[in-house]
Design an enzyme around this catalytic site. Sequence first.
Site, PDB file in Angstrom:
ATOM      1  N   SER A 154     -56.079 -40.689  46.520  1.00 37.61           N
ATOM      2  CA  SER A 154     -55.552 -41.577  45.154  1.00 37.61           C
ATOM      3  C   SER A 154     -55.367 -43.036  45.394  1.00 37.61           C
ATOM      4  CB  SER A 154     -53.961 -40.808  45.026  1.00 37.61           C
ATOM      5  OG  SER A 154     -53.475 -41.693  43.847  1.00 37.61           O
ATOM      6  N   TYR A 167     -45.184 -39.511  46.727  1.00 34.38           N
ATOM      7  CA  TYR A 167     -46.750 -39.284  46.340  1.00 34.38           C
ATOM      8  C   TYR A 167     -47.348 -40.254  47.309  1.00 34.38           C
ATOM      9  CZ  TYR A 167     -50.573 -38.349  43.557  1.00 34.38           C
ATOM     10  OH  TYR A 167     -52.391 -38.222  42.982  1.00 34.38           O
TER      11      TYR A 167
HETATM   12  N1  LIG Z   1     -54.846 -36.713  37.577  1.00 32.07           N
HETATM   13  C1  LIG Z   1     -54.836 -37.629  38.223  1.00 32.07           C
HETATM   14  O1  LIG Z   1     -54.547 -38.883  37.444  1.00 32.07           O
HETATM   15  C2  LIG Z   1     -55.108 -37.716  39.507  1.00 32.07           C
HETATM   16  C3  LIG Z   1     -55.008 -39.340  40.114  1.00 32.07           C
HETATM   17  C4  LIG Z   1     -55.286 -39.460  41.655  1.00 32.07           C
HETATM   18  C5  LIG Z   1     -55.149 -38.249  42.404  1.00 32.07           C
HETATM   19  N2  LIG Z   1     -55.306 -37.084  41.706  1.00 32.07           N
HETATM   20  C6  LIG Z   1     -55.358 -35.850  42.794  1.00 32.07           C
HETATM   21  O2  LIG Z   1     -56.221 -35.117  42.122  1.00 32.07           O
HETATM   22  C7  LIG Z   1     -55.667 -33.718  42.866  1.00 32.07           C
HETATM   23  C8  LIG Z   1     -56.004 -32.863  41.680  1.00 32.07           C
HETATM   24  O3  LIG Z   1     -55.203 -33.335  40.539  1.00 32.07           O
HETATM   25  P1  LIG Z   1     -55.204 -32.870  38.914  1.00 32.07           P
HETATM   26  O4  LIG Z   1     -54.762 -33.919  38.124  1.00 32.07           O
HETATM   27  O5  LIG Z   1     -56.384 -32.225  38.614  1.00 32.07           O
HETATM   28  O6  LIG Z   1     -54.033 -31.869  38.808  1.00 32.07           O
HETATM   29  P2  LIG Z   1     -53.693 -30.471  37.974  1.00 32.07           P
HETATM   30  O7  LIG Z   1     -52.303 -30.389  38.005  1.00 32.07           O
HETATM   31  O8  LIG Z   1     -54.288 -30.401  36.807  1.00 32.07           O
HETATM   32  O9  LIG Z   1     -54.096 -29.456  39.077  1.00 32.07           O
HETATM   33  C9  LIG Z   1     -53.866 -29.150  40.396  1.00 32.07           C
HETATM   34  C10 LIG Z   1     -53.787 -27.883  40.753  1.00 32.07           C
HETATM   35  O10 LIG Z   1     -53.399 -27.334  41.880  1.00 32.07           O
HETATM   36  C11 LIG Z   1     -52.634 -26.277  42.005  1.00 32.07           C
HETATM   37  N3  LIG Z   1     -51.560 -26.236  42.934  1.00 32.07           N
HETATM   38  C12 LIG Z   1     -50.371 -26.901  43.026  1.00 32.07           C
HETATM   39  N4  LIG Z   1     -49.728 -26.505  44.111  1.00 32.07           N
HETATM   40  C13 LIG Z   1     -50.424 -25.608  44.804  1.00 32.07           C
HETATM   41  C14 LIG Z   1     -50.134 -24.875  45.986  1.00 32.07           C
HETATM   42  N5  LIG Z   1     -49.188 -24.742  46.589  1.00 32.07           N
HETATM   43  N6  LIG Z   1     -51.387 -24.005  46.488  1.00 32.07           N
HETATM   44  C15 LIG Z   1     -52.414 -23.804  45.510  1.00 32.07           C
HETATM   45  N7  LIG Z   1     -52.573 -24.668  44.458  1.00 32.07           N
HETATM   46  C16 LIG Z   1     -51.530 -25.391  43.990  1.00 32.07           C
HETATM   47  C17 LIG Z   1     -51.948 -26.165  40.524  1.00 32.07           C
HETATM   48  O11 LIG Z   1     -51.860 -24.748  40.349  1.00 32.07           O
HETATM   49  C18 LIG Z   1     -53.148 -26.719  39.730  1.00 32.07           C
HETATM   50  O12 LIG Z   1     -54.049 -25.737  39.250  1.00 32.07           O
HETATM   51  C19 LIG Z   1     -54.441 -33.691  43.337  1.00 32.07           C
HETATM   52  O13 LIG Z   1     -54.553 -33.843  44.620  1.00 32.07           O
HETATM   53  C20 LIG Z   1     -54.026 -35.214  42.840  1.00 32.07           C
HETATM   54  O14 LIG Z   1     -52.966 -35.584  43.481  1.00 32.07           O
HETATM   55  C21 LIG Z   1     -55.026 -36.809  40.384  1.00 32.07           C
END
Ligand SMILES: NC(=O)c1ccc[n+]([C@@H]2O[C@H](COP(=O)([O-])OP(=O)(O)OC[C@H]3O[C@@H](n4cnc5c(N)ncnc54)[C@H](O)[C@@H]3O)[C@@H](O)[C@H]2O)c1
Length: 268
Positions: A154, A167
Amino acid sequence: MKTMENEMNDKQKGELARKVALITGAGSGIGRATALLFAREGAQVAVCDLNRDGAEATVAAIQAAGGQAIVVQANVALAADCERSVRETLAAFGRLDVLFNNAGITRRANVVDTSEADWDAVMAVNVKSIFLMSKYAVPVMAEQGGGSIINAGSGWGLVGGKDAVSYCAAKGAVVNMTRAMAVDHGPQQIRVNSVCPGDTDTAMLRNEAAQLGLAATALVEAGNARPLMRVGQAEEIAQVVLFLASDRASFVTGSAYVVDGGGLAGSA
Ligand SMILES: NC(=O)c1ccc[n+]([C@@H]2O[C@H](COP(=O)([O-])OP(=O)(O)OC[C@H]3O[C@@H](n4cnc5c(N)ncnc54)[C@H](O)[C@@H]3O)[C@@H](O)[C@H]2O)c1
């Protein structure tokens, strides 16, 4: 060694033709967009998520488009589930070329207000999961002669952010464990990189707004402050993950790829 005929067929089938990918958190957001893109580019995809309904919806979308995918329902914070995820991928598709450690959660609070349970959960889902999945995937890739691991970092793995101490700690760990893994497994031709998105329009971003007591779209609108004046779309992160997964990135390892519309570059 690829024959010329194989190479021509692969070009027709896509950038990930003949490759098998395991993607965690693929039932939503960035993971789902990446699973769909990988399948479009010819990969067979193991769609891993804690949420079975989400994973099934991703697999249904891939199959409707003519791709190949399986559901792997797993909690990536548990060793037995990670071991089983790799095993089920191998049972279905016979190999493992790409691991995208994407599952993540966030708990928005400072160090005083973060509960011990939330700290442990954020560390387990964002960091320990990468250790566990890789522990079982690396020997398979090494035996096959190589592979590509992409870890979800991130922008907040590179700089601090407000009310997100667990985080930020977790994503900082992801970025640096990625480098350590690249050092360890380079000789086995396993490339390991992190992708570092800025705010991206997914369920996570809307959930974060709720945690902060803001309107659901508040963090999407805050994207206006970035040089590109918007937040990212999941598909835009997926494109960079595709590059890192593909043979086009054959000399790229140990890197942290920032994909954030210029958010970390500075402000006007
Ligand atoms: N969306 C943002 O702004 C953003 C920014 C920087 C980094 N990220 C990172 O990108 C990645 C994806 O994020 P996103 O925005 O698509 O989130 P999201 O919430 O849309 O999807 C995350 C998925 O992970 C699954 N998950 C959660 N805990 C779990 C577990 N213990 N075992 C298996 N699956 C699990 C959830 O069910 C969900 O389907 C994450 O690592 C997040 O930290 C996101």
